[in-house]
Design a protein around this motif. Structure first.
Motif, PDB file in Angstrom:
ATOM      1  N   ALA A   1     -33.332 -23.288 -22.740  1.00  0.00           N
ATOM      2  CA  ALA A   1     -33.604 -22.066 -23.395  1.00  0.00           C
ATOM      3  C   ALA A   1     -33.144 -21.137 -22.450  1.00  0.00           C
ATOM      4  O   ALA A   1     -33.665 -21.021 -21.360  1.00  0.00           O
ATOM      5  N   VAL A   2     -32.456 -20.161 -22.815  1.00  0.00           N
ATOM      6  CA  VAL A   2     -31.970 -19.346 -21.982  1.00  0.00           C
ATOM      7  C   VAL A   2     -32.038 -17.597 -22.282  1.00  0.00           C
ATOM      8  O   VAL A   2     -32.116 -17.435 -23.598  1.00  0.00           O
ATOM      9  N   THR A   3     -32.092 -16.782 -21.572  1.00  0.00           N
ATOM     10  CA  THR A   3     -32.127 -15.421 -21.901  1.00  0.00           C
ATOM     11  C   THR A   3     -30.693 -14.856 -22.196  1.00  0.00           C
ATOM     12  O   THR A   3     -29.698 -15.714 -21.981  1.00  0.00           O
ATOM     13  N   THR A   4     -30.560 -13.724 -22.351  1.00  0.00           N
ATOM     14  CA  THR A   4     -29.355 -13.107 -23.076  1.00  0.00           C
ATOM     15  C   THR A   4     -28.213 -12.918 -22.179  1.00  0.00           C
ATOM     16  O   THR A   4     -27.193 -13.617 -22.529  1.00  0.00           O
ATOM     17  N   ASP A   5     -28.408 -12.509 -20.891  1.00  0.00           N
ATOM     18  CA  ASP A   5     -27.511 -12.593 -19.799  1.00  0.00           C
ATOM     19  C   ASP A   5     -27.269 -13.911 -19.093  1.00  0.00           C
ATOM     20  O   ASP A   5     -26.763 -13.743 -17.874  1.00  0.00           O
ATOM     21  N   TYR A   6     -27.760 -15.128 -19.327  1.00  0.00           N
ATOM     22  CA  TYR A   6     -27.770 -16.202 -18.615  1.00  0.00           C
ATOM     23  C   TYR A   6     -26.254 -16.718 -18.322  1.00  0.00           C
ATOM     24  O   TYR A   6     -25.876 -16.933 -17.456  1.00  0.00           O
ATOM     25  N   PHE A   7     -25.342 -16.551 -19.489  1.00  0.00           N
ATOM     26  CA  PHE A   7     -24.137 -17.120 -19.445  1.00  0.00           C
ATOM     27  C   PHE A   7     -23.388 -16.513 -18.729  1.00  0.00           C
ATOM     28  O   PHE A   7     -22.678 -16.723 -17.712  1.00  0.00           O
ATOM     29  N   LYS A   8     -23.459 -14.904 -18.675  1.00  0.00           N
ATOM     30  CA  LYS A   8     -22.811 -13.951 -17.679  1.00  0.00           C
ATOM     31  C   LYS A   8     -23.169 -14.281 -16.183  1.00  0.00           C
ATOM     32  O   LYS A   8     -22.374 -14.341 -15.357  1.00  0.00           O
ATOM     33  N   ALA A   9     -24.647 -14.606 -15.963  1.00  0.00           N
ATOM     34  CA  ALA A   9     -25.037 -14.820 -14.506  1.00  0.00           C
ATOM     35  C   ALA A   9     -24.442 -16.254 -14.101  1.00  0.00           C
ATOM     36  O   ALA A   9     -24.065 -16.130 -12.823  1.00  0.00           O
ATOM     37  N   MET A  10     -24.342 -16.978 -14.795  1.00  0.00           N
ATOM     38  CA  MET A  10     -23.775 -18.361 -14.333  1.00  0.00           C
ATOM     39  C   MET A  10     -22.400 -18.302 -14.333  1.00  0.00           C
ATOM     40  O   MET A  10     -21.871 -19.270 -13.852  1.00  0.00           O
ATOM     41  N   GLY A  11     -21.728 -17.613 -14.935  1.00  0.00           N
ATOM     42  CA  GLY A  11     -20.354 -17.494 -15.275  1.00  0.00           C
ATOM     43  C   GLY A  11     -19.745 -18.892 -16.229  1.00  0.00           C
ATOM     44  O   GLY A  11     -18.780 -19.494 -15.996  1.00  0.00           O
ATOM     45  N   ILE A  12     -20.557 -18.950 -17.335  1.00  0.00           N
ATOM     46  CA  ILE A  12     -20.350 -20.050 -18.247  1.00  0.00           C
ATOM     47  C   ILE A  12     -19.342 -19.531 -19.251  1.00  0.00           C
ATOM     48  O   ILE A  12     -19.762 -18.353 -19.940  1.00  0.00           O
ATOM     49  N   GLN A  13     -18.363 -19.938 -19.657  1.00  0.00           N
ATOM     50  CA  GLN A  13     -17.179 -19.475 -20.438  1.00  0.00           C
ATOM     51  C   GLN A  13     -17.404 -19.624 -21.766  1.00  0.00           C
ATOM     52  O   GLN A  13     -17.817 -20.699 -22.294  1.00  0.00           O
ATOM     53  N   LEU A  14     -17.440 -18.566 -22.719  1.00  0.00           N
ATOM     54  CA  LEU A  14     -17.546 -18.601 -24.117  1.00  0.00           C
ATOM     55  C   LEU A  14     -16.122 -19.029 -24.664  1.00  0.00           C
ATOM     56  O   LEU A  14     -15.173 -18.439 -24.386  1.00  0.00           O
ATOM     57  N   LEU A  15     -16.190 -20.191 -25.608  1.00  0.00           N
ATOM     58  CA  LEU A  15     -14.965 -20.542 -26.206  1.00  0.00           C
ATOM     59  C   LEU A  15     -14.735 -20.077 -27.353  1.00  0.00           C
ATOM     60  O   LEU A  15     -13.569 -19.640 -27.897  1.00  0.00           O
ATOM     61  N   ARG A  16     -15.869 -19.984 -28.252  1.00  0.00           N
ATOM     62  CA  ARG A  16     -15.658 -19.561 -29.695  1.00  0.00           C
ATOM     63  C   ARG A  16     -16.881 -18.946 -30.178  1.00  0.00           C
ATOM     64  O   ARG A  16     -17.939 -19.421 -29.544  1.00  0.00           O
ATOM     65  N   GLY A  17     -16.631 -18.175 -31.255  1.00  0.00           N
ATOM     66  CA  GLY A  17     -18.095 -17.517 -31.720  1.00  0.00           C
ATOM     67  C   GLY A  17     -18.724 -16.660 -30.630  1.00  0.00           C
ATOM     68  O   GLY A  17     -17.864 -15.659 -30.390  1.00  0.00           O
ATOM     69  N   ARG A  18     -20.058 -16.317 -30.553  1.00  0.00           N
ATOM     70  CA  ARG A  18     -20.532 -15.290 -29.752  1.00  0.00           C
ATOM     71  C   ARG A  18     -21.812 -15.922 -28.945  1.00  0.00           C
ATOM     72  O   ARG A  18     -22.220 -17.146 -29.135  1.00  0.00           O
ATOM     73  N   LEU A  19     -22.234 -15.056 -27.969  1.00  0.00           N
ATOM     74  CA  LEU A  19     -23.391 -15.458 -27.346  1.00  0.00           C
ATOM     75  C   LEU A  19     -24.502 -14.926 -27.793  1.00  0.00           C
ATOM     76  O   LEU A  19     -24.446 -14.145 -28.960  1.00  0.00           O
ATOM     77  N   PHE A  20     -25.421 -15.211 -27.341  1.00  0.00           N
ATOM     78  CA  PHE A  20     -26.822 -14.621 -27.575  1.00  0.00           C
ATOM     79  C   PHE A  20     -27.001 -13.219 -27.342  1.00  0.00           C
ATOM     80  O   PHE A  20     -26.553 -12.592 -26.397  1.00  0.00           O
ATOM     81  N   THR A  21     -27.835 -12.398 -28.322  1.00  0.00           N
ATOM     82  CA  THR A  21     -28.091 -11.136 -28.105  1.00  0.00           C
ATOM     83  C   THR A  21     -29.631 -10.725 -28.273  1.00  0.00           C
ATOM     84  O   THR A  21     -30.423 -11.643 -28.510  1.00  0.00           O
ATOM     85  N   GLU A  22     -30.053  -9.557 -28.033  1.00  0.00           N
ATOM     86  CA  GLU A  22     -31.329  -9.135 -28.025  1.00  0.00           C
ATOM     87  C   GLU A  22     -31.921  -9.333 -29.328  1.00  0.00           C
ATOM     88  O   GLU A  22     -33.314  -9.526 -29.653  1.00  0.00           O
ATOM     89  N   GLN A  23     -31.185  -9.129 -30.301  1.00  0.00           N
ATOM     90  CA  GLN A  23     -31.393  -9.430 -31.660  1.00  0.00           C
ATOM     91  C   GLN A  23     -31.712 -10.834 -32.037  1.00  0.00           C
ATOM     92  O   GLN A  23     -32.557 -11.105 -33.128  1.00  0.00           O
ATOM     93  N   ASP A  24     -31.497 -11.943 -31.188  1.00  0.00           N
ATOM     94  CA  ASP A  24     -31.713 -13.279 -31.566  1.00  0.00           C
ATOM     95  C   ASP A  24     -33.397 -13.476 -31.095  1.00  0.00           C
ATOM     96  O   ASP A  24     -33.485 -14.043 -30.225  1.00  0.00           O
ATOM     97  N   ASN A  25     -34.129 -12.914 -31.709  1.00  0.00           N
ATOM     98  CA  ASN A  25     -35.698 -12.938 -31.210  1.00  0.00           C
ATOM     99  C   ASN A  25     -36.391 -13.567 -32.177  1.00  0.00           C
ATOM    100  O   ASN A  25     -35.685 -14.393 -33.249  1.00  0.00           O
ATOM    101  N   SER A  26     -37.537 -13.892 -32.148  1.00  0.00           N
ATOM    102  CA  SER A  26     -38.667 -14.634 -33.016  1.00  0.00           C
ATOM    103  C   SER A  26     -38.552 -14.087 -34.488  1.00  0.00           C
ATOM    104  O   SER A  26     -38.964 -14.885 -35.295  1.00  0.00           O
ATOM    105  N   LYS A  27     -38.096 -13.168 -34.929  1.00  0.00           N
ATOM    106  CA  LYS A  27     -38.143 -12.536 -36.082  1.00  0.00           C
ATOM    107  C   LYS A  27     -36.730 -12.732 -36.638  1.00  0.00           C
ATOM    108  O   LYS A  27     -36.781 -12.750 -37.781  1.00  0.00           O
ATOM    109  N   ALA A  28     -35.865 -13.065 -36.000  1.00  0.00           N
ATOM    110  CA  ALA A  28     -34.478 -13.421 -36.574  1.00  0.00           C
ATOM    111  C   ALA A  28     -34.279 -14.954 -36.944  1.00  0.00           C
ATOM    112  O   ALA A  28     -35.255 -15.632 -36.399  1.00  0.00           O
ATOM    113  N   PRO A  29     -33.276 -15.270 -37.803  1.00  0.00           N
ATOM    114  CA  PRO A  29     -33.114 -16.793 -37.963  1.00  0.00           C
ATOM    115  C   PRO A  29     -32.693 -17.726 -36.721  1.00  0.00           C
ATOM    116  O   PRO A  29     -32.069 -17.156 -35.861  1.00  0.00           O
ATOM    117  N   PRO A  30     -33.391 -18.877 -36.657  1.00  0.00           N
ATOM    118  CA  PRO A  30     -32.977 -19.600 -35.467  1.00  0.00           C
ATOM    119  C   PRO A  30     -31.383 -19.800 -35.059  1.00  0.00           C
ATOM    120  O   PRO A  30     -30.834 -20.049 -36.182  1.00  0.00           O
TER     121      PRO A  30
END
Length: 801
Positions: free
Chosen positions: A529-558
């Motif tokens: 379970a990670v916060t929005t900027d976790y991937f940037k802080a760790m330096g984990i590469q995005l290969l396809r699609g998108r990363l999490f945003t602030e809009q991915d909250n409890s009111k948004a679809p899982p």
């Protein structure tokens, strides 16, 4: 005894008469004996010394398994309680759950403490008695009655100054009040040396019904009449019954019973035994070196031995005198080696992996001193026997007429053989070291899947009583990440409930639209379970699609993100983006896959990346997270500022496990580094000893052949011919040793297969390069005596006798 005293006095006079010989021999022996003593002190403590508990041979560890995914796994509370009721092999079974507590006391800073929740009766089973107070009762191992704590001796002295009135006082641990009922001795370190307090495990009725939640360690004491094999069979039969009773959670699960002592050292045993074998080779090379020195010295003493024999001394009397000298030399070398071992042991402790069992207890105790004495005596006999046998049967007529140059052929053969043995043993050790170095270099080049440079991690765990729900957790960590991101020098800040290499969190999963999996055959994925900027802080590469945003909250679809391995394995012919997966962690909902990221090493650089699934922390808050910060400069310099931000939010909230990401990577390979460095040092010592031995033989050969060399040069031999004669003889010995060493290495390296990463035990480049290096060193060792030979004056040599 009188004759022995005479032998000792004479031996001492002979050593004092030849101080150069004695110093060289003592240094060689001290290196070999000292290295063996230092390594044996570690082996003795870690592998041989009994566990510091009552009747340790009957203490067992029980682990669950589900093959092939989990050859060894933790235990669920429901299974443990059923084991307790159904087994007849153990006097007692107890459960341990490693835990951590936030300690707040007085004006001191809040502190995060490592502890353990344990079954009542643990201390009695181990035979561990408190120095003050008492241990837990069965009544206190019940929910609602479990707010009692036992402190370690080290915590009692460090935090409370050894206050004898601490018994009965209350402590605030994770915002709950606990009464101190006991103090354990400082020497009691269970389940590990970082444990500083214990509380009752006190299973709730809900926990007692959990058969699929695995997080416990279980140990037990066998009954007197029960063997480990009988206990293992019975526990497996209980596991089979539970699999039938609870197929959804237990199908496919079994268990194994291990001796506790063997289980603790399972990961390091082969490495330590291999190191002990390596230093034994160093000692053998040292013995061969000293034997060569004694053979050279015995040539100068031929006349003395002949006179002794002529005056009636028996062969045994001469052998005894010479063995007395060699044993005395070995004892001196052993004494110096013991001093080196004191220093060497401290260096070993500095290099040793932190998780090596009982490493802090390593010391030169009586068993180690006895080992050193035995090794020293055996060494003295080994290197002294050949010279003694050679010198004990002289040709009296030839020797007393001083025409005995031709009688040294036997000595030459023995000396040459010893040099060949030295070179062969040194080559074997060098090849083993070369393989370890090559393996470690490849391990270091493995991409961990994240960028450790300028990364800092620290753990924060919120107490449940003060932060009772997910809204509290979310508010605290959202504020902390925001404040940390605003600090000068911070590039990105994120958080995760499970940090790669350090932590582990497995959950089951299934994919929407796929056939249901039969009980016991479900797959699991590492969960984060990670916060929005976790991937940037760790330096984990995005290969396809998108990363999490602030809009991915409890009111948004899982939503969820998976790693490349999971995408390839479960979506080989289709696009994972848009697919939906269900996780056994959190709400019973399907999550849409919105991105694919690169694989991250979860269990160390040497292990393949497992399946990995990420979920937004905004949709699944946890009370314990690891904050990850990427900085512009030295990350450690920001630890104080970040701790200040935590205290600014909550002055009672401690921060723990502060470490850089580089330190995490380094710690994951510390066992391999330990073995590589020690093996490299031993190989270097072996190489030096072998080179010195070859030099000594060639130097002695030049001295013995001075007359022959003079004749050759008088008859017209040039310097090149003499050089080839001497160097050729030395290189012939070296090449024979290399050939034998290569054959030996092909056999010996097979046993180190489990210690290597991505390197064959018969790696051709390592075998070839090490052989070339050793041959080059042998050539250098031969050139110095050869250069002395070509400077011989023929006129002086012809007069030489």
């Amino acid at each position: 005894m009188t004759s022995l005293g005479q032998d000792l006095r004479y031996a001492l006079r002979m050593l004092l008469k030849n101080p150069g010989f004695a110093v060289v021999a003592v240094i060689a022996l001290a290196l070999g004996i000292g290295a063996n003593t230092a390594i044996f002190s570690v082996v003795n403590t870690v592998l041989l010394r009994s566990l510091p508990y009552s009747d340790p041979d009957r203490l067992m560890v029980v682990r669950e398994n589900k093959l092939p995914q989990f050859p060894e796994f933790s235990i669920s509370p429901g299974n443990f309680l059923d084991w307790q009721k159904q087994n007849t092999s153990f006097e007692k079974l107890v459960a341990i759950n490693r835990a951590a507590y936030n300690l707040v006391s007085g004006d001191a800073d809040p502190e995060r403490l490592r502890g353990a929740r344990v079954s009542a009766g643990l201390f009695e089973m181990l035979g561990a008695n408190p120095v003050q107070g008492r241990t837990f009762t069965d009544e206190e191992d019940q929910p609602g009655r479990d707010n009692v704590v036992i402190l370690s001796g080290s915590l009692w002295k460090r935090r409370f100054g050894g206050d004898p009135n601490i018994i009965g006082q209350s402590l605030t641990l994770s915002s709950a009040s606990y009464t101190v009922i006991g103090i354990m001795p400082a020497t009691f370190q269970f389940p590990d040396r970082d444990t500083e307090l214990w509380t009752p495990i006190a299973f709730t009725s809900r926990q007692a019904q959990q058969h699929g939640s695995h997080y416990l360690s279980v140990i037990g004491r066998l009954k007197q009449e029960t063997t480990i094999q009988q206990a293992d069979i019975e526990m497996k039969s209980i596991a089979a019954r539970l699999a039938e009773q609870y197929p959804d959670s237990n199908a496919g699960w079994s268990n194994n019973v291990f001796r506790m002592q063997e289980y603790e050292v399972r990961d390091i045993r082969s490495g330590l035994i291999f190191l002990l074998g390596a230093v034994a080779i160093v000692l053998l090379i040292a013995c061969a070196n000293v034997a060569n020195l004694l053979l050279a010295r015995s040539t100068a003493r031929q006349k003395e031995m002949a006179i002794r024999s002529a005056l009636g001394a028996s062969r045994w009397r001469v052998i005894r005198q010479l063995l007395t000298e060699s044993v005395l030399l070995a004892l001196i070398g052993g004494g110096v080696g013991l001093l080196l071992a004191f220093w060497g042991t401290e260096s070993l402790l500095a290099l040793a992996p932190e998780d090596l069992p009982r490493i802090k207890d390593v010391a030169l105790d009586g068993r180690v001193l006895g080992f050193t004495l035995v090794v020293t005596m055996i060494t003295g006999v080994i290197f002294g026997l050949a010279p003694a046998l050679q010198s004990s049967s002289p040709n009296l007529n030839e020797t007393l007429k001083e025409a005995g140059r031709g009688t040294t052929a036997g000595r030459h053969r023995v000396r040459n053989s010893l040099v060949i043995v030295e070179v062969a043993l040194a080559l074997m050790l060098l090849i083993c070291s070369g393989l370890m170095i090559r393996s470690f270099m490849r391990l270091q080049r493995v991409d961990p899947g994240f960028n450790p440079s300028n990364g800092l991690a620290m753990s924060i765990a919120l107490p449940g009583r003060k932060y009772p729900n997910s809204d509290n957790h979310l508010a605290f960590f959202s504020q902390l990440v925001e404040r940390t991101s605003a600090l000068p020098g911070v590039v990105a800040a994120g958080a995760t409930q499970s940090l790669p290499i350090q932590d582990d969190f497995l959950v089951g999963f299934d994919i929407q639209g796929r056939p249901p999996v039969p009980p016991g055959e479900g797959k699991s994925t590492n969960y984060y379970a990670v916060t929005t900027d976790y991937f940037k802080a760790m330096g984990i590469q995005l290969l396809r699609g998108r990363l999490f945003t602030e809009q991915d909250n409890s009111k948004a679809p899982p939503v969820a993100i998976i790693n490349e391995t999971m995408a390839k394995q479960y979506f080989p012919d289709e696009d994972p983006i848009g697919q939906r997966i269900h996780l056994t962690q959190g709400p019973d909902k399907f999550r849409e896959i919105v991105g694919i990221v690169g694989d991250v090493k979860q269990y160390g650089l040497a292990q393949p990346s497992p399946l990995q699934t990420y979920e937004p922390y905004l949709q699944m808050p946890f009370s314990s997270l690891t904050l990850v910060v990427r900085t512009e400069g030295n990350p450690a310099s920001l630890s104080g500022a970040i701790r200040g931000e935590v205290l600014a939010i909550d002055k009672e909230q401690p921060v723990s496990r502060i470490r850089t990401l580089d330190q995490i990577i380094s710690g994951s390979v510390q066992q391999q580094r330990f073995l590589m460095l020690l093996l490299g040092v031993f190989a270097a010592v072996a190489l030096i000893l072998a080179a010195v031995g070859l030099y000594g033989v060639m130097n002695y050969a030049v001295t013995q052949r001075t007359h022959e060399i003079g004749i050759r040069m008088a008859l017209g031999a040039n310097a090149g011919a003499v050089l080839r004669l001497i160097v050729g003889h030395g290189m012939m010995l070296a090449l024979i040793g290399v050939a034998i060493g290569l054959a030996g290495a092909f056999a010996v390296t097979r046993v180190m297969e489990s210690l290597l990463f991505s390197v064959s035990t018969t790696d051709p480049s390592t075998f070839a390069s090490v052989s070339v290096v050793l041959t080059g060193v042998a050539l250098v060792a031969c050139l110095a005596p050869a250069r002395r030979a070509i400077k011989v004056d023929p006129m002086l040599a012809l007069r030489h006798e």
